[in-house]
Design an enzyme around this catalytic site. Structure first.
Site, PDB file in Angstrom:
ATOM      1  N   GLY A   1       0.070  -5.361   1.349  1.00  0.00           N
ATOM      2  CA  GLY A   1      -0.891  -4.686   0.357  1.00  0.00           C
ATOM      3  C   GLY A   1      -0.719  -5.634  -0.932  1.00  0.00           C
TER       4      GLY A   1
ATOM      5  N   GLU B   1      -0.553  -9.262  -0.361  1.00  0.00           N
ATOM      6  CA  GLU B   1      -1.789 -10.116  -0.279  1.00  0.00           C
ATOM      7  C   GLU B   1      -2.698 -10.041  -1.669  1.00  0.00           C
ATOM      8  OE1 GLU B   1      -1.822  -6.608   2.651  1.00  0.00           O
ATOM      9  OE2 GLU B   1      -2.455  -7.884   4.064  1.00  0.00           O
TER      10      GLU B   1
ATOM     11  N   GLU C   1       4.540  -5.245   6.967  1.00  0.00           N
ATOM     12  CA  GLU C   1       4.050  -3.500   7.430  1.00  0.00           C
ATOM     13  C   GLU C   1       4.691  -3.792   9.437  1.00  0.00           C
ATOM     14  OE1 GLU C   1       2.620  -6.823   5.846  1.00  0.00           O
ATOM     15  OE2 GLU C   1       1.165  -5.510   4.702  1.00  0.00           O
TER      16      GLU C   1
ATOM     17  N   ALA D   1       1.091  -2.337   0.526  1.00  0.00           N
ATOM     18  CA  ALA D   1       0.154  -0.199   0.207  1.00  0.00           C
ATOM     19  C   ALA D   1       0.955   1.021  -0.260  1.00  0.00           C
ATOM     20  CB  ALA D   1      -0.658  -0.181   1.640  1.00  0.00           C
TER      21      ALA D   1
HETATM   22  C1  HXC Z   1       4.847   4.631  -1.442  1.00  0.00           C
HETATM   23  C2  HXC Z   1       6.874   3.131  -2.668  1.00  0.00           C
HETATM   24  C3  HXC Z   1       6.798   2.045  -1.581  1.00  0.00           C
HETATM   25  C4  HXC Z   1       5.452   2.107  -1.012  1.00  0.00           C
HETATM   26  C5  HXC Z   1       8.055   1.939  -2.651  1.00  0.00           C
HETATM   27  N1  HXC Z   1       8.294   2.874  -2.916  1.00  0.00           N
HETATM   28  N2  HXC Z   1       7.194   1.470  -1.547  1.00  0.00           N
HETATM   29  N3  HXC Z   1       6.413   4.965  -2.659  1.00  0.00           N
HETATM   30  N4  HXC Z   1       5.225   3.246  -0.756  1.00  0.00           N
HETATM   31  N5  HXC Z   1       5.220   1.355  -0.012  1.00  0.00           N
HETATM   32  C6  HXC Z   1       8.512   4.492  -3.851  1.00  0.00           C
HETATM   33  C7  HXC Z   1      10.421   4.550  -3.271  1.00  0.00           C
HETATM   34  O1  HXC Z   1       9.748   5.406  -2.007  1.00  0.00           O
HETATM   35  C8  HXC Z   1      10.897   5.248  -4.330  1.00  0.00           C
HETATM   36  O2  HXC Z   1      10.285   6.553  -4.227  1.00  0.00           O
HETATM   37  C9  HXC Z   1      10.461   4.215  -5.284  1.00  0.00           C
HETATM   38  O3  HXC Z   1       9.281   3.636  -4.995  1.00  0.00           O
HETATM   39  C10 HXC Z   1      11.862   2.944  -5.527  1.00  0.00           C
HETATM   40  O4  HXC Z   1      11.610   2.427  -4.262  1.00  0.00           O
HETATM   41  P1  HXC Z   1      13.507   2.530  -3.723  1.00  0.00           P
HETATM   42  O5  HXC Z   1      12.546   2.091  -2.386  1.00  0.00           O
HETATM   43  O6  HXC Z   1      14.063   3.758  -4.403  1.00  0.00           O
HETATM   44  O7  HXC Z   1      13.616   1.399  -4.375  1.00  0.00           O
HETATM   45  P2  HXC Z   1      15.013  -0.531  -3.668  1.00  0.00           P
HETATM   46  O8  HXC Z   1      15.893   1.011  -3.127  1.00  0.00           O
HETATM   47  O9  HXC Z   1      15.007  -0.938  -5.247  1.00  0.00           O
HETATM   48  O10 HXC Z   1      13.256  -0.847  -2.457  1.00  0.00           O
HETATM   49  C11 HXC Z   1      12.192  -1.584  -3.191  1.00  0.00           C
HETATM   50  C12 HXC Z   1      11.586  -2.434  -1.517  1.00  0.00           C
HETATM   51  C13 HXC Z   1      12.027  -0.064  -0.627  1.00  0.00           C
HETATM   52  C14 HXC Z   1      12.370  -3.039  -0.605  1.00  0.00           C
HETATM   53  C15 HXC Z   1      10.669  -2.643  -2.634  1.00  0.00           C
HETATM   54  O11 HXC Z   1      10.890   0.027  -0.926  1.00  0.00           O
HETATM   55  C16 HXC Z   1      10.809  -0.777   0.165  1.00  0.00           C
HETATM   56  O12 HXC Z   1      11.107  -1.182   1.336  1.00  0.00           O
HETATM   57  N6  HXC Z   1       9.297  -0.415   0.036  1.00  0.00           N
HETATM   58  C17 HXC Z   1       8.189  -0.592   0.786  1.00  0.00           C
HETATM   59  C18 HXC Z   1       7.801  -2.026   1.488  1.00  0.00           C
HETATM   60  C19 HXC Z   1       6.655  -2.570   2.274  1.00  0.00           C
HETATM   61  O13 HXC Z   1       6.606  -0.889   3.546  1.00  0.00           O
HETATM   62  N7  HXC Z   1       5.754  -2.297   2.022  1.00  0.00           N
HETATM   63  C20 HXC Z   1       4.566  -2.253   2.858  1.00  0.00           C
HETATM   64  C21 HXC Z   1       3.403  -1.127   2.895  1.00  0.00           C
HETATM   65  S1  HXC Z   1       2.290  -1.474   4.173  1.00  0.00           S
HETATM   66  P3  HXC Z   1      10.832   7.798  -4.896  1.00  0.00           P
HETATM   67  O14 HXC Z   1      10.653   8.753  -4.946  1.00  0.00           O
HETATM   68  O15 HXC Z   1      12.187   7.685  -3.267  1.00  0.00           O
HETATM   69  O16 HXC Z   1      11.779   7.487  -5.929  1.00  0.00           O
HETATM   70  C22 HXC Z   1       0.993  -2.199   2.941  1.00  0.00           C
HETATM   71  C23 HXC Z   1      -0.012  -2.241   3.932  1.00  0.00           C
HETATM   72  C24 HXC Z   1      -1.196  -3.019   3.522  1.00  0.00           C
HETATM   73  O17 HXC Z   1       0.697  -2.718   2.005  1.00  0.00           O
HETATM   74  C25 HXC Z   1      -3.282  -2.900   4.008  1.00  0.00           C
HETATM   75  C26 HXC Z   1      -3.528  -1.429   3.790  1.00  0.00           C
HETATM   76  C27 HXC Z   1      -5.004  -2.055   3.997  1.00  0.00           C
END
Ligand code: HXC
Length: 258
Positions: free
Chosen positions: A109, A112, A132, A65
């Site tokens: 997400g 999921e 998360e 998400a």
């Molecule tokens: C918003 C995101 C994002 C996310 C990546 N980006 N994941 N933006 N939400 N979930 C963006 C980064 O900010 C970055 O933007 C660009 O995408 C590239 O990501 P990087 O981090 O620079 O890439 P990398 O170093 O290759 O790392 C990849 C990654 C990392 C390991 C996937 O991005 C990451 O850990 N992402 C978050 C994963 C996460 O925590 N997901 C769970 C979310 S909560 P810029 O602008 O800086 O280039 C969830 C809840 C679900 O999903 C339930 C809902 C009801």
């Protein structure tokens, strides 16, 4: 509806839906989820479509998400809008088979969403996770439920509590994905599977999806009875006669969804 965050292509009875927010690794925001729910409902309603494929990019199926979108939300807001609830319910209501094609990250997400599909075919580069917990929250659209059904308590607890990622080999070993192929072969393999499904009677494929999903909802005795009754009901179709006749005549069946 004109879409901005997904691409939909319908060809040869397959609706291919591709998540398309490359700058954010396909992070799921309100717009994407609403477009996806709309596209899924449209594929369900389109009589030409017999199977649906959901894909991301090579680097990410979806990285979860959208954290920037969620960061400042209050409890009242997420509760009132039921964050992603209506959209995920709409995806779960699709009765046609959906295959997820996962390459790269399928996190939070994103993992999921892949699990909402009927099965996952993964590239060797796939990484699944429920990170998360690192954000001070927890999975919210199936990561503690569907993942536990798919891989069992030990791995589901491990992934949700530590936030560690599972690679493609472990995901296949654990039953999260049905097949793992090389990145180059991923879409070929997924489209071939979708075409195989599209060749069958859609009455069978929709009934199979319903029956397998029933196994997650009811006790075994009720599930077995449901399965048997649905099996019996297929004898009311022309496709059952055609399928069995074709076998005995040593030819390919021509199903007509009748
Ligand atoms: C918003 C995101 C994002 C996310 C990546 N980006 N994941 N933006 N939400 N979930 C963006 C980064 O900010 C970055 O933007 C660009 O995408 C590239 O990501 P990087 O981090 O620079 O890439 P990398 O170093 O290759 O790392 C990849 C990654 C990392 C390991 C996937 O991005 C990451 O850990 N992402 C978050 C994963 C996460 O925590 N997901 C769970 C979310 S909560 P810029 O602008 O800086 O280039 C969830 C809840 C679900 O999903 C339930 C809902 C009801």
């Amino acid at each position: 509806m004109a879409y901005e965050t997904i691409i939909v292509e319908v060809e040869d009875h397959i609706a291919k839906v591709t998540l398309n927010r490359p700058d954010a690794l396909n992070a799921l925001n309100d717009q994407l989820m609403s477009e996806l729910a709309d596209a899924m409902a449209a594929a369900q309603a389109d009589s030409k479509v017999r199977c649906i494929v959901l894909a991301g990019s090579e680097k990410a199926f979806a990285a979860g998400a959208d954290i920037a979108m969620m960061k400042d939300k209050t409890y009242i807001e997420v509760f009132t809008e039921d964050l992603f609830g209506p959209e995920t319910d709409a995806i779960s209501r699709v009765r046609k088979p959906i295959i997820a094609a996962v390459s790269g990250y399928a996190l939070g997400g994103g993992c999921e969403l892949a699990m909402m599909c009927d099965f996952i075919i993964a590239s060797e580069t796939a990484k699944f996770g429920q990170p998360e917990v690192n954000l001070g929250v927890m999975a919210g659209i199936g990561g503690t439920q569907r993942l536990t059904h798919a891989v069992g308590k030990a791995k589901a607890m491990d992934m949700n509590l530590t936030g560690r990622f599972m690679d493609a080999a472990e995901a296949e070993r654990s039953g999260l994905v049905s097949r793992v192929v090389s990145p180059k072969k991923l879409m070929e393999e997924v489209m071939a599977a979708a075409h195989k499904i599209a060749e069958k009677s859609m009455i069978s494929t929709m009934a199979i999806k319903e029956a397998v999903n029933k196994s997650f909802e009811v006790p075994l005795r009720d599930g077995l009875l449901f399965e048997r009754r649905v099996f019996h009901s297929l004898f009311a179709t022309e496709d059952q006669k055609e399928g069995m006749e074709a076998f005995l005549e040593k030819r390919t069946a021509q199903f007509r969804d009748k």
